[in-house]
Design an enzyme around this catalytic site. Sequence first.
Site, mmCIF file in Angstrom:
data_model
loop_
_atom_site.group_PDB
_atom_site.id
_atom_site.type_symbol
_atom_site.label_atom_id
_atom_site.label_comp_id
_atom_site.label_asym_id
_atom_site.label_seq_id
_atom_site.Cartn_x
_atom_site.Cartn_y
_atom_site.Cartn_z
ATOM 1 N N SER A 1 0.837 -1.208 0.000
ATOM 2 C CA SER A 1 0.000 0.000 0.000
ATOM 3 C C SER A 1 0.865 1.249 0.000
ATOM 4 O O SER A 1 0.769 2.110 0.879
ATOM 5 C CB SER A 1 -0.969 0.005 1.185
ATOM 6 O OG SER A 1 -1.907 -1.030 1.022
ATOM 7 N N HIS A 2 1.737 1.293 -0.964
ATOM 8 C CA HIS A 2 2.582 2.460 -1.185
ATOM 9 C C HIS A 2 3.206 2.346 -2.576
ATOM 10 O O HIS A 2 3.091 1.300 -3.232
ATOM 11 C CB HIS A 2 3.679 2.567 -0.108
ATOM 12 C CG HIS A 2 4.578 1.382 -0.027
ATOM 13 N ND1 HIS A 2 5.545 1.110 -0.959
ATOM 14 C CD2 HIS A 2 4.648 0.379 0.873
ATOM 15 C CE1 HIS A 2 6.170 0.003 -0.625
ATOM 16 N NE2 HIS A 2 5.647 -0.479 0.485
ATOM 17 N N ALA A 3 3.842 3.418 -2.992
ATOM 18 C CA ALA A 3 4.614 3.417 -4.245
ATOM 19 C C ALA A 3 6.008 3.935 -3.929
ATOM 20 O O ALA A 3 6.267 4.458 -2.838
ATOM 21 C CB ALA A 3 3.936 4.307 -5.281
ATOM 22 N N ARG B 1 1.547 -0.544 -4.999
ATOM 23 C CA ARG B 1 1.451 -2.000 -4.891
ATOM 24 C C ARG B 1 0.845 -2.430 -3.568
ATOM 25 O O ARG B 1 1.091 -1.803 -2.522
ATOM 26 C CB ARG B 1 2.814 -2.684 -5.086
ATOM 27 C CG ARG B 1 3.734 -2.813 -3.857
ATOM 28 C CD ARG B 1 4.422 -1.535 -3.446
ATOM 29 N NE ARG B 1 5.017 -0.818 -4.549
ATOM 30 C CZ ARG B 1 6.210 -1.106 -5.044
ATOM 31 N NH1 ARG B 1 6.923 -2.069 -4.517
ATOM 32 N NH2 ARG B 1 6.703 -0.389 -6.023
#
Length: 144
Positions: A56-58, A103
């Site tokens: 839960s980040h890029a 992702r």
Amino acid sequence: MNDAARERAEPSLIAIPEARESRGNLAFIEGNAQVPFAIGRVYYLYDIPGGTSRGSHAHRTLQQLIIPIAGSFDVHLDSGHSKTSFHLNRANIGLAIPPMHWRTIDNFASGSVCLVIASAPYEESDYIRDWDAFLLATREEAGR
Ligand code: TYD
């Protein structure tokens, strides 16, 4: 990776070369060869409780290759323009993730180990952990 290459870059599955023997299999990865970048870091997720969702980040610049060296899991990617998901379940198939892809990783089978080969050492400032900030950054990149 320059800006043009980054724009072209798509997530892709990479077959990792192996020495397959009756004694067992050996898979090998070299920087700038099987992975399309110099290796700056290796880390892995393990002892992952059922039902967990990771990520839960890029990343602004980081490139990664994710390999299910044990078990299986799903990787969901969103570029801000398109979404794609991969079920990874073979220790000789990795998923290369270019920069600027949000992702999440879930559906971990019990005993899974998620190996990540990354292009740079850990740097919190390379993360985008807020979805709205990520969308804004992708629009800024597209407008360049
Ligand atoms: P994070 O990347 O947010 O995990 P995930 O994407 O799998 O959910 O990292 C979790 C924590 O671990 C966070 O506090 C930062 C730390 N960390 C490091 O110290 N070094 C590393 O190389 C990584 C990947 C994370």
